[in-house]
Write a protein that holds these residues in place. Structure first.
Motif, PDB file in Angstrom:
ATOM      1  N   UNK A  21       0.832  -1.210   0.000  1.00 10.21           N
ATOM      2  CA  UNK A  21       0.000   0.000   0.000  1.00 10.21           C
ATOM      3  C   UNK A  21       0.862   1.254   0.000  1.00 10.21           C
ATOM      4  N   UNK A  22       1.895   1.239   0.803  1.00  9.40           N
ATOM      5  CA  UNK A  22       2.793   2.393   0.888  1.00  9.40           C
ATOM      6  C   UNK A  22       3.480   2.653  -0.452  1.00  9.40           C
ATOM      7  N   UNK A  23       3.967   1.602  -1.092  1.00 12.51           N
ATOM      8  CA  UNK A  23       4.627   1.747  -2.386  1.00 12.51           C
ATOM      9  C   UNK A  23       3.661   2.212  -3.469  1.00 12.51           C
ATOM     10  N   UNK A  24       2.425   1.687  -3.459  1.00  9.74           N
ATOM     11  CA  UNK A  24       1.421   2.140  -4.435  1.00  9.74           C
ATOM     12  C   UNK A  24       1.099   3.622  -4.232  1.00  9.74           C
ATOM     13  N   UNK A  25       1.046   4.058  -2.974  1.00  7.08           N
ATOM     14  CA  UNK A  25       0.810   5.476  -2.674  1.00  7.08           C
ATOM     15  C   UNK A  25       1.935   6.328  -3.265  1.00  7.08           C
ATOM     16  N   UNK A  26       3.181   5.911  -3.057  1.00 10.10           N
ATOM     17  CA  UNK A  26       4.306   6.648  -3.626  1.00 10.10           C
ATOM     18  C   UNK A  26       4.267   6.623  -5.148  1.00 10.10           C
ATOM     19  N   UNK A  27       3.951   5.459  -5.728  1.00 11.27           N
ATOM     20  CA  UNK A  27       3.898   5.349  -7.191  1.00 11.27           C
ATOM     21  C   UNK A  27       2.852   6.291  -7.772  1.00 11.27           C
ATOM     22  N   UNK A  28       1.737   6.461  -7.076  1.00 17.26           N
ATOM     23  CA  UNK A  28       0.661   7.332  -7.550  1.00 17.26           C
ATOM     24  C   UNK A  28       1.070   8.809  -7.537  1.00 17.26           C
ATOM     25  N   UNK A  29       2.112   9.154  -6.820  1.00 19.45           N
ATOM     26  CA  UNK A  29       2.570  10.549  -6.754  1.00 19.45           C
ATOM     27  C   UNK A  29       3.391  10.937  -7.984  1.00 19.45           C
ATOM     28  N   UNK A  30       3.687   9.984  -8.840  1.00 20.51           N
ATOM     29  CA  UNK A  30       4.497  10.240 -10.043  1.00 20.51           C
ATOM     30  C   UNK A  30       3.735  11.144 -11.005  1.00 20.51           C
ATOM     31  N   UNK A  31       4.416  12.149 -11.507  1.00 21.00           N
ATOM     32  CA  UNK A  31       3.846  13.082 -12.473  1.00 21.00           C
ATOM     33  C   UNK A  31       4.712  13.080 -13.722  1.00 21.00           C
ATOM     34  N   UNK A  32       4.115  12.641 -14.838  1.00 19.48           N
ATOM     35  CA  UNK A  32       4.873  12.520 -16.081  1.00 19.48           C
ATOM     36  C   UNK A  32       3.938  12.631 -17.277  1.00 19.48           C
ATOM     37  N   UNK A  33       4.445  13.174 -18.352  1.00 17.11           N
ATOM     38  CA  UNK A  33       3.667  13.272 -19.583  1.00 17.11           C
ATOM     39  C   UNK A  33       3.715  11.961 -20.373  1.00 17.11           C
ATOM     40  N   UNK A  34       4.866  11.313 -20.400  1.00 16.33           N
ATOM     41  CA  UNK A  34       5.037  10.063 -21.143  1.00 16.33           C
ATOM     42  C   UNK A  34       5.287   8.921 -20.159  1.00 16.33           C
ATOM     43  N   UNK A  35       4.380   7.970 -20.137  1.00 15.03           N
ATOM     44  CA  UNK A  35       4.438   6.897 -19.136  1.00 15.03           C
ATOM     45  C   UNK A  35       5.668   6.006 -19.269  1.00 15.03           C
ATOM     46  N   UNK A  92       0.568 -11.099 -16.278  1.00 14.56           N
ATOM     47  CA  UNK A  92       0.601 -10.624 -14.901  1.00 14.56           C
ATOM     48  C   UNK A  92       0.645  -9.109 -14.834  1.00 14.56           C
ATOM     49  N   UNK A  93       0.556  -8.614 -13.646  1.00 14.67           N
ATOM     50  CA  UNK A  93       0.630  -7.175 -13.429  1.00 14.67           C
ATOM     51  C   UNK A  93       2.081  -6.719 -13.462  1.00 14.67           C
ATOM     52  N   UNK A  94       2.317  -5.504 -13.921  1.00 21.01           N
ATOM     53  CA  UNK A  94       3.687  -4.983 -13.845  1.00 21.01           C
ATOM     54  C   UNK A  94       4.042  -4.683 -12.395  1.00 21.01           C
ATOM     55  N   UNK A  95       5.320  -4.554 -12.105  1.00 22.58           N
ATOM     56  CA  UNK A  95       5.716  -4.242 -10.732  1.00 22.58           C
ATOM     57  C   UNK A  95       5.321  -2.812 -10.363  1.00 22.58           C
ATOM     58  N   UNK A  96       5.270  -2.578  -9.065  1.00 26.94           N
ATOM     59  CA  UNK A  96       5.137  -1.218  -8.562  1.00 26.94           C
ATOM     60  C   UNK A  96       6.525  -0.601  -8.683  1.00 26.94           C
ATOM     61  N   UNK A  97       6.611   0.603  -9.219  1.00 29.39           N
ATOM     62  CA  UNK A  97       7.906   1.247  -9.422  1.00 29.39           C
ATOM     63  C   UNK A  97       7.881   2.638  -8.806  1.00 29.39           C
ATOM     64  N   UNK A  98       8.888   2.931  -7.988  1.00 30.86           N
ATOM     65  CA  UNK A  98       9.064   4.271  -7.422  1.00 30.86           C
ATOM     66  C   UNK A  98      10.555   4.608  -7.420  1.00 30.86           C
ATOM     67  N   UNK A  99      10.852   5.884  -7.569  1.00 30.57           N
ATOM     68  CA  UNK A  99      12.232   6.347  -7.578  1.00 30.57           C
ATOM     69  C   UNK A  99      12.454   7.317  -6.433  1.00 30.57           C
ATOM     70  N   UNK A 100      13.593   7.161  -5.788  1.00 35.73           N
ATOM     71  CA  UNK A 100      14.082   8.160  -4.846  1.00 35.73           C
ATOM     72  C   UNK A 100      15.223   8.902  -5.511  1.00 35.73           C
TER      73      UNK A 100
END
Length: 191
Positions: A21-35, A92-100
């Motif tokens: 849940x925490x990682x999905x929350x962080x992933x949702x904060x991503x702002x980008x024009x091209x996925x 399958x689903x793709x992984x959850x991805x977040x960058x620091x």
């Protein structure tokens, strides 16, 4: 391509759910024009700081439950897409991805009906580094598999330098760095 530290951890139980849940929350904060373009500046600074803090905490607590599997190694050659490639099984689903700022995190939830394990075939890959990565993912999947109702595989990628060439590796074999010879031991003792 880069020199990088790769960490694979498997977290089990309720902690896996909370962490997902925490990682999905962080992933949702991503702002980008091209996925399909990825950069750490696509996340707010506060999220990047939380991602890096979590990665440091996971590495510090890699030998403590509910972390049931933990391995870390240096990869002096692979491209940055290795985690996404191998954590996206067909159907399958793709992984959850977040960058620091210092780490990338890729996470994959289990159980998944065996899709990820099935996609990690025993056939040799194009490069040895890819074989190592796939083998270590298989080991993580198998770790405590029958005991865990739910788990999360987490891959940390930390770039530490540029690609190492064969020539650079061979040249390094005739050098003894100060940290090995003891010239820097007082710095280590103070830490």
């Amino acid at each position: 391509m880069a020199s990088q530290r790769i960490t694979i951890a498997k977290v089990g139980g309720m902690a896996a759910d909370v962490l997902g849940q925490r990682l999905r929350h962080w992933a949702a904060a991503r702002r980008v024009a091209l996925a399909d373009e990825w950069s750490n500046d696509q996340w707010p600074p506060s999220v990047r700081a939380e991602v890096d803090l979590f990665a440091d905490q996971l590495r510090a607590h890699g030998c403590f439950l509910p972390v049931v599997h933990f391995i870390e190694w240096s990869d002096l050659w692979s491209m940055g897409d290795i985690s996404t490639r191998w954590l996206t099984p067909p159907g399958g689903s793709p992984p959850i991805v977040v960058f620091g700022d210092r780490y990338e995190i890729h996470a994959y939830a289990l159980p998944d009906g065996g899709r990820l394990a099935q996609s990690l075939t025993d056939s040799p890959q194009e490069f040895p580094e890819y074989d190592w990565f796939v083998t270590r993912l298989r080991e993580a999947i198998e770790a405590w598999k029958t005991e865990l109702e739910q788990s999360l595989i987490i891959v940390l990628r930390q770039v530490v330098g540029w690609l190492v060439t064969d020539e650079e590796l061979l040249a390094s074999l005739s050098i003894v760095p100060a940290w090995i010879s003891g010239a820097e031991s007082s710095d280590i003792d103070a830490a």
